[in-house]
Scaffold this active site. Structure first.
Site, PDB file in Angstrom:
ATOM      1  N   GLY A  47     -56.254  50.452  82.003  1.00 26.72           N
ATOM      2  CA  GLY A  47     -55.238  50.299  80.975  1.00 26.72           C
ATOM      3  C   GLY A  47     -55.916  50.120  79.629  1.00 26.72           C
ATOM      4  O   GLY A  47     -57.066  49.657  79.564  1.00 26.72           O
ATOM      5  N   GLN A  87     -56.359  47.261  70.981  1.00 27.77           N
ATOM      6  CA  GLN A  87     -57.774  47.488  71.316  1.00 27.77           C
ATOM      7  C   GLN A  87     -58.368  48.635  70.497  1.00 27.77           C
ATOM      8  O   GLN A  87     -59.582  48.799  70.453  1.00 27.77           O
ATOM      9  CB  GLN A  87     -57.935  47.749  72.819  1.00 27.77           C
ATOM     10  CG  GLN A  87     -57.601  46.516  73.654  1.00 27.77           C
ATOM     11  CD  GLN A  87     -57.772  46.784  75.129  1.00 27.77           C
ATOM     12  OE1 GLN A  87     -56.894  47.359  75.757  1.00 27.77           O
ATOM     13  NE2 GLN A  87     -58.900  46.390  75.694  1.00 27.77           N
ATOM     14  N   HIS A 114     -52.099  41.790  75.824  1.00 23.95           N
ATOM     15  CA  HIS A 114     -52.775  42.322  74.631  1.00 23.95           C
ATOM     16  C   HIS A 114     -51.782  42.537  73.489  1.00 23.95           C
ATOM     17  O   HIS A 114     -52.108  42.323  72.324  1.00 23.95           O
ATOM     18  CB  HIS A 114     -53.427  43.680  74.935  1.00 23.95           C
ATOM     19  CG  HIS A 114     -54.821  43.577  75.505  1.00 23.95           C
ATOM     20  ND1 HIS A 114     -55.856  42.974  74.826  1.00 23.95           N
ATOM     21  CD2 HIS A 114     -55.351  44.035  76.665  1.00 23.95           C
ATOM     22  CE1 HIS A 114     -56.967  43.061  75.570  1.00 23.95           C
ATOM     23  NE2 HIS A 114     -56.685  43.682  76.688  1.00 23.95           N
ATOM     24  N   CYS A 119     -62.088  43.417  81.073  1.00 20.54           N
ATOM     25  CA  CYS A 119     -61.372  43.926  79.908  1.00 20.54           C
ATOM     26  C   CYS A 119     -62.330  44.758  79.071  1.00 20.54           C
ATOM     27  O   CYS A 119     -63.465  44.346  78.830  1.00 20.54           O
ATOM     28  CB  CYS A 119     -60.835  42.751  79.093  1.00 20.54           C
ATOM     29  SG  CYS A 119     -59.943  43.265  77.613  1.00 20.54           S
ATOM     30  N   LEU A 120     -61.859  45.927  78.626  1.00 17.57           N
ATOM     31  CA  LEU A 120     -62.717  46.809  77.822  1.00 17.57           C
ATOM     32  C   LEU A 120     -63.111  46.167  76.493  1.00 17.57           C
ATOM     33  O   LEU A 120     -64.069  46.596  75.873  1.00 17.57           O
ATOM     34  CB  LEU A 120     -62.011  48.145  77.560  1.00 17.57           C
ATOM     35  CG  LEU A 120     -61.725  49.018  78.791  1.00 17.57           C
ATOM     36  CD1 LEU A 120     -60.908  50.242  78.394  1.00 17.57           C
ATOM     37  CD2 LEU A 120     -63.006  49.434  79.498  1.00 17.57           C
ATOM     38  N   HIS A 155     -51.677  42.198  82.129  1.00 13.30           N
ATOM     39  CA  HIS A 155     -52.887  42.142  81.296  1.00 13.30           C
ATOM     40  C   HIS A 155     -52.653  42.916  79.983  1.00 13.30           C
ATOM     41  O   HIS A 155     -52.969  42.425  78.893  1.00 13.30           O
ATOM     42  CB  HIS A 155     -54.074  42.732  82.080  1.00 13.30           C
ATOM     43  CG  HIS A 155     -55.364  42.786  81.336  1.00 13.30           C
ATOM     44  ND1 HIS A 155     -56.466  42.029  81.696  1.00 13.30           N
ATOM     45  CD2 HIS A 155     -55.755  43.502  80.249  1.00 13.30           C
ATOM     46  CE1 HIS A 155     -57.461  42.280  80.850  1.00 13.30           C
ATOM     47  NE2 HIS A 155     -57.059  43.191  79.965  1.00 13.30           N
ATOM     48  N   GLU A 156     -52.074  44.120  80.095  1.00 13.82           N
ATOM     49  CA  GLU A 156     -51.869  44.957  78.899  1.00 13.82           C
ATOM     50  C   GLU A 156     -50.777  44.378  78.001  1.00 13.82           C
ATOM     51  O   GLU A 156     -50.907  44.408  76.775  1.00 13.82           O
ATOM     52  CB  GLU A 156     -51.530  46.399  79.295  1.00 13.82           C
ATOM     53  CG  GLU A 156     -52.609  47.109  80.120  1.00 13.82           C
ATOM     54  CD  GLU A 156     -54.003  47.050  79.503  1.00 13.82           C
ATOM     55  OE1 GLU A 156     -54.118  47.017  78.263  1.00 13.82           O
ATOM     56  OE2 GLU A 156     -54.986  47.017  80.264  1.00 13.82           O
TER      57      GLU A 156
HETATM   58 ZN   LIG Z   1     -57.957  43.994  78.246  1.00 12.01          ZN
END
Ligand SMILES: [Zn+2]
Length: 192
Positions: A74, A79, A165, A118-119, A161-162
Site C-alpha cells: 500500500g 508518502q 497515514h 512501512c515504506l 495502516h494506509e
Molecule cells: Zn506506511
C-alpha cells in the site's frame, strides 16, 4: 505498507543475470520518491479529494508504479508529500487499486497483533501493531463511484495502516510495549 521481507525479492550479489540487482536498483529509485520519517508531511491530516479528473487518474498511475517498484502493498498520498485523502494498494500481485476518501464504518472488537513495515520508515523497522481483525470501509474509486470493502486479516490491516497515514498517524504510534517502541525509535534516529 511494506511487503514482508519473505515476500520481497532480496538482492543476490551472485545472480548470474543481474535480474535481482536490477530489481533492487528499481526499488531504491522508487523509494527516493517516498517521504521518509521524520518528514513533517507524514503528520499532516489530508483533505478530501473533490476532483475526479485526469490529473487524479495520472496521480493514481504514478502511485501504483512507485508502490510496485518499491515492493509496497500500500502507498498513501502523504508518502509522496500530497495532502490528499487517497491511497493505492495491491489487491493481487502486480495489480493496483485506488481507494479515495476512505472511511472505516465498522471495526471488529476482536483484535490481533502482527508485524508491520512501512515504506516511510525504512527496511529495518518492523514492529508489532495491534489492530481490529476485521473492518468495513466505504470509499470512492478513482472515477468517483462509491465502493465498499468488507475486509479481514491481512487486507484489513493494510487498509487500517494506509488510512492511518491519511490521518497523520504512523505505525510506530501504535506500537505496544516500551521495548519495541524504543527499539524502533533507535533505528529511526538520524544517522550522522
Ligand atoms: Zn506506511
Amino acid at each position: 505498507m511494506e511487503a514482508s521481507t519473505s515476500k520481497r525479492t532480496r538482492p543476490r550479489r551472485d545472480a548470474d543475470d543481474g535480474t535481482d540487482t536490477v530489481d533492487e536498483q528499481r526499488r531504491q529509485m522508487a523509494l527516493r520518491h517516498v517521504r521518509q520519517y521524520p518528514d513533517p508531511v507524514l503528520r499532516v491530516p489530508t483533505d478530501e479529494v473533490t476532483e475526479f479528473d485526469e490529473e487524479l487518474a495520472a496521480l493514481v498511475e504514478r502511485m501504483a508504479s512507485i508502490m510496485g517498484d518499491a515492493h509496497g502493498i500500500g502507498l498513501a498520498a502523504p508518502q509522496l508529500g500530497l495532502r490528499l485523502r487517497l491511497f493505492v494498494y495491491q489487491p493481487e500481485e502486480g495489480m493496483a487499486e485506488a481507494v479515495v476518501n476512505p472511511k472505516i464504518t465498522w471495526s471488529s472488537d476482536e483484535t490481533d497483533l502482527d508485524e508491520e513495515g512501512c515504506l516511510s520508515l525504512g527496511d529495518a523497522v518492523r514492529v508489532p501493531v495491534r489492530r481490529p481483525v476485521a473492518v468495513k470501509v466505504e470509499a470512492q474509486t478513482v472515477s468517483g463511484k462509491p465502493k465498499s470493502w468488507d475486509l479481514d486479516d491481512y487486507y484489513a490491516r493494510v487498509f487500517q495502516h494506509e488510512i492511518d497515514h491519511l490521518d497523520g498517524v504512523l505505525m510506530i504510534d501504535r506500537v505496544e510495549g516500551d521495548e519495541f517502541r524504543s527499539g524502533a525509535m533507535a533505528l529511526l534516529r538520524p544517522r550522522p
